[in-house]
Design an enzyme around this catalytic site. Structure first.
Site, PDB file in Angstrom:
ATOM      1  N   HIS A  19     -10.445   0.723  -2.145  1.00  0.00           N
ATOM      2  CA  HIS A  19     -10.748   1.661  -1.062  1.00  0.00           C
ATOM      3  C   HIS A  19     -12.192   2.078  -1.321  1.00  0.00           C
ATOM      4  O   HIS A  19     -12.468   2.765  -2.291  1.00  0.00           O
ATOM      5  CB  HIS A  19      -9.767   2.842  -1.141  1.00  0.00           C
ATOM      6  N   HIS A  28       0.852  -1.200   0.000  1.00  0.00           N
ATOM      7  CA  HIS A  28       0.000   0.000   0.000  1.00  0.00           C
ATOM      8  C   HIS A  28       0.883   1.245   0.000  1.00  0.00           C
ATOM      9  O   HIS A  28       0.975   1.972   0.982  1.00  0.00           O
ATOM     10  CB  HIS A  28      -0.927   0.003   1.222  1.00  0.00           C
ATOM     11  N   HIS A  32       1.846   4.875  -1.561  1.00  0.00           N
ATOM     12  CA  HIS A  32       1.642   6.086  -2.353  1.00  0.00           C
ATOM     13  C   HIS A  32       3.040   6.565  -2.743  1.00  0.00           C
ATOM     14  O   HIS A  32       3.810   7.006  -1.884  1.00  0.00           O
ATOM     15  CB  HIS A  32       0.946   7.172  -1.531  1.00  0.00           C
ATOM     16  N   HIS A  44      -7.065  -0.981   4.158  1.00  0.00           N
ATOM     17  CA  HIS A  44      -7.508  -0.477   5.473  1.00  0.00           C
ATOM     18  C   HIS A  44      -8.952  -0.907   5.757  1.00  0.00           C
ATOM     19  O   HIS A  44      -9.866  -0.093   5.845  1.00  0.00           O
ATOM     20  CB  HIS A  44      -7.333   1.032   5.615  1.00  0.00           C
ATOM     21  N   ASP A  62       0.466   2.606   3.771  1.00  0.00           N
ATOM     22  CA  ASP A  62      -0.258   3.810   3.330  1.00  0.00           C
ATOM     23  C   ASP A  62       0.689   5.009   3.392  1.00  0.00           C
ATOM     24  O   ASP A  62       0.371   6.062   3.932  1.00  0.00           O
ATOM     25  CB  ASP A  62      -1.496   4.044   4.185  1.00  0.00           C
ATOM     26  N   HIS A  84     -10.354   3.529  -5.964  1.00  0.00           N
ATOM     27  CA  HIS A  84     -10.311   4.453  -4.832  1.00  0.00           C
ATOM     28  C   HIS A  84     -11.533   5.352  -4.858  1.00  0.00           C
ATOM     29  O   HIS A  84     -11.917   5.868  -5.905  1.00  0.00           O
ATOM     30  CB  HIS A  84      -9.037   5.307  -4.880  1.00  0.00           C
ATOM     31  N   HIS A 109      -6.650  13.796   1.937  1.00  0.00           N
ATOM     32  CA  HIS A 109      -7.755  13.724   0.982  1.00  0.00           C
ATOM     33  C   HIS A 109      -8.226  15.096   0.515  1.00  0.00           C
ATOM     34  O   HIS A 109      -9.343  15.234   0.016  1.00  0.00           O
ATOM     35  CB  HIS A 109      -8.894  12.892   1.564  1.00  0.00           C
ATOM     36  N   LYS A 159      -6.122  -0.265  -8.939  1.00  0.00           N
ATOM     37  CA  LYS A 159      -6.595   0.254  -7.653  1.00  0.00           C
ATOM     38  C   LYS A 159      -7.882   1.039  -7.840  1.00  0.00           C
ATOM     39  O   LYS A 159      -7.935   1.986  -8.617  1.00  0.00           O
ATOM     40  CB  LYS A 159      -5.522   1.155  -7.031  1.00  0.00           C
TER      41      LYS A 159
END
Length: 569
Positions: A248, A136, A138, A274, A362, A221, A322, A219
């Site tokens: 996600h 995970h 980024h 998560h 993450d 999201h 976010h 992915k």
């Protein structure tokens, strides 16, 4: 005539043997050696007046005739399959054998031949684990890679293009242009890398383009719109091309509830990120998805383990990651809906039961890339203190619990992403990505990291000192982190289709590219020691979590091990 020595002297000389116990760092976790593959009286050890000398422990066998390139002597292996003492032979960057090293001309039962071409790494008194895998990531900044490597991570899978706003929030490398550039960038780093394409599109051709460009997974999201239709199209493409889908889910329940997501997944294999929900996902009950057989559930490390500071730090982290505005009440409500002490507490217990199977970081998007292994074993410690020994363990050792938790950061992420033939455990024929730890620093600071059979990172003292040990001692990159050695010691994971389309050559890649495989015909039962399928329910008013009717709750820790005792900052 044999010479007898007491256990303490033996352990100090050759490391612990069968029946000896070892404490892991400053935790309350203790492991016991289950088996010793070396031979008493015929152990090999390097040094002045020691065994590995010509005509003694070192044979006349040439490399071409079977001598290994490197032997790690008398190491205590901790892996999902066991906790054993053994020598480990490495040849051509691969794990050649696990067993007894030495000279077959004068010693019995030699599995690993030491010759003049053999280098020695002393494993006596050290723990050896497989390099860990973080699924995970980024990819916000390249400095993450050195930080991860210094903690014992040797494989990083995720998405991103650098500190773009999209990458700060989502683990996606969108489109063929960005995938190509990230694959080319991967050439510079002593790390196994793989990149996820953006999975949010109802038009499957957009997803196919990314898989054909080299994405090793897709992915989904919520920030890009994780709707039932995008879930379905993404899984359709994954099934056609044999890549994993990570998800996600929809925190706001705009396009449906957790039941609608489960229906859209329709029994197909998927890796849920998560899964507790603080990192994102259907509020408040995404956690119940861990009871689905086709779901491979993971946690990210900001909620590992539940402590008195966990809730307090999450709100600001979430707002930044976010792209939320603290002046907008709806944005604050969105953030607060994800942070629930009840589900975070339950997450601790679900890990201990083996219902959650993987832990990842993450990185820089609420998680800490250098703390995956540390937080995994902090969680194990917390559960030992609060819940006592597992039924499979005893008052003497925590072997099963330790094997369950090491699986969460090694073999299980490897299986989930179709790379377990190559990495994820210490087994014959796999890439020699290995981490050596002093027991007192286990899961905190590796002593040495081997990547593709070469030393890539190590604790090292002053380079101008007369010996390697004078301070300041800290982790530093070693020779396999540079030049062509880096290229030969690290690997890039791509889709099988992209390799068949000759993408590595078209992009001028020099690292060996390996296809992911068997990501679609697996389920939770294929994972190691973390296969429980509980029936989870969440009270929508109180957020209390129940497993098969039993309330799952625990108190936060005030103080964790593997923390300030080990770090100045």
């Amino acid at each position: 005539m044999s010479y007898k020595i007491d256990r303490k002297t033996y352990a100090q000389t050759y490391g612990p043997t069968t029946g000896d116990r070892v404490r892991l760092a400053d935790t309350e976790l203790f492991i016991e050696v289950e088996k010793d593959l070396t031979t008493y009286g015929d152990e090999v050890k390097f040094g002045g007046g020691k065994v590995i000398r010509d005509g003694m422990g070192q044979s006349q066998v040439r490399r071409a005739d079977g001598a290994v390139d490197t032997v790690i002597t008398n190491a205590l292996i901790v892996d999902w399959w066991g906790i054993i003492k053994a020598d480990v032979g490495i040849k051509d960057g691969m794990i050649f054998e696990i067993g007894k090293a030495g000279n077959p001309d004068i010693q019995d039962n030699v599995d690993i031949v030491i010759g003049a071409s053999t280098e020695v790494i002393a494993g006596e008194g050290h723990i050896l684990t497989a390099g860990s895998i973080d699924t995970h990531i980024h990819f916000i900044c390249p400095q993450q890679i050195e930080t991860a490597l210094s903690s014992g991570i040797t494989t990083m899978l995720g998405g991103g293009t650098g500190p773009a706003t999209g990458t700060n929030a989502t683990t996606c490398t969108p489109g063929s242009f960005h995938i190509s550039r990230m694959l080319q960038s991967a050439e510079a780093f002593p790390m196994n890398l793989g990149f996820f394409g953006k999975g949010n599109s109802t038009n499957e051709i957009n997803l196919i383009d990314q898989v054909e460009a080299g994405a090793c997974g897709l992915k989904l999201h919520e920030d890009w719109g994780t709707t039932p239709s995008t879930i379905n199209s993404c899984l359709n493409v994954a099934d056609k091309f044999d890549v994993q889908v990570c998800i996600h889910t929809d925190t706001l329940n705009e396009a449906g509830f957790v039941e609608d997501t489960i229906n859209a997944i329709a029994g197909r294999t998927i890796h849920t990120f998560h899964t507790e929900g603080a990192g994102g996902g259907h509020a408040p009950d995404i956690i119940k998805i861990c009871g689905e057989k086709n779901v491979l559930p993971s946690s990210t490390n900001p909620t590992r383990p539940y402590t008195r500071n966990t809730l307090e730090e999450h709100l600001d982290m979430l707002m930044v990651c976010h792209h939320l505005d603290s002046k907008i009440p709806e944005d604050i409500a969105f953030a607060e809906s994800r942070i629930r002490r009840e589900t975070i507490a339950a997450e601790d217990i679900l890990h201990d039961l083996g219902a959650f199977s993987i832990i990842a970081s993450d990185s820089q998007a609420m998680g800490r890339v250098g703390e995956v292994i540390t937080r995994t074993f902090q969680t194990a410690h917390k559960m030992k203190v609060q819940r006592g020994p597992l039924s499979q363990d005893s008052d003497r050792n925590d072997n099963y619990r330790v094997k369950r938790y090491i699986s969460k950061v090694t073999i299980n992420p490897a299986i989930a992403h179709g790379i377990d033939k190559h990495v994820g455990s210490i087994e014959k024929g796999k890439i020699a990505d290995l981490v050596l730890w002093k027991p007192s620093f286990f899961a905190v600071k590796p002593e040495l990291v081997v990547k593709g059979g070469s030393i890539v990172w190590s604790q090292m003292g002053d380079a101008n000192a007369s010996i390697p040990t004078p301070g300041p001692v800290h982790g530093r990159p070693m020779f396999a982190s540079f030049g062509q050695s880096l290229i030969k010691s690290s690997f890039t994971f791509l889709s099988k289709n992209s390799i068949e389309q000759n993408i590595p050559n078209k992009l001028g890649l020099q690292k060996k590219c390996i296809a992911v495989e068997n990501t679609r015909n697996i389920n939770k039962s294929n994972l190691k020691l973390n296969t429980k399928l509980p029936n989870i329910s969440v009270d929508p008013q109180t957020y209390e979590v129940f497993s098969d009717g039993e309330l799952l709750t625990c108190e936060p820790l005030d103080e964790v091990p593997m923390a300030q005792r080990y770090f100045l900052l």
